[in-house]
Scaffold this active site. Structure first.
Site: not given
Length: 173
Positions: A9-11, A43-44
């Protein structure tokens, strides 16, 4: 060696509090990929704002964007690529009824394009803060089904939008 999938995931996880990769994170992820592990971004975020992170890491594995609506290998043609699309009709219907639904901003995206009814300074990392003429969301400019639709609405008006979408589009959304 047992190969592992490392799904990123990124954030709030892979990126620091400045939404950037640290040198140590890049080094660690590159080392894992070099050892034969599958390092994949999930990711979103839209592809347009996650592509540079993929490129910084230097991986060549599948990437998932838009909360699972797009799976692809960036910079390659991949026979397993897929996108779950919304309809052009839905996006343009919301655009046509934005006043009565108290919608401030409508942003529509596919893998490579973004359109909006106007630029916004809200969430500039995610929403366009400037638009070219061909990025203005109109019946003429949006000629394909999008993958994602983001709506900024007047506070307290979300139920009105949900009801309108559910009445017209039922289980589709």
């Amino acid at each position: 060696m047992n190969q592992h999938l490392i799904a990123l995931d990124l954030d709030g996880t892979t990126l620091n509090n400045k939404s950037a990769l640290t040198a140590e994170t890049i080094k660690t992820l590159r080392a894992a990929a070099a050892e034969g592990h599958i390092v994949s971004i999930i990711t979103g975020r839209p592809y347009r704002i996650a592509r540079h992170i993929y490129d910084q890491i230097g991986i060549k594995t599948p990437m998932v964007n838009f909360n699972g609506a797009l799976t692809h290998i960036p910079h390659e043609a991949w026979d397993k690529e897929y996108a779950v699309e919304l309809t052009r009709e839905l996006a343009l219907d919301l655009l046509d009824h934005q006043q009565e639904l108290s919608i401030k901003t409508i942003t529509v995206e596919d893998k490579f394009h973004v359109w909006a009814n106007h630029p916004t300074k809200d969430l500039p990392e995610f929403l366009p803060d400037h638009l070219t003429k061909d990025q203005l969301l109109t019946h003429h400019n949006l000629n394909e089904d999008p993958i994602a639709l983001t709506i900024e609405y007047q506070p307290g008006e979300e139920q009105k939008i949900i009801k309108a979408v559910n009445q017209k589009y039922g289980d589709f959304v």
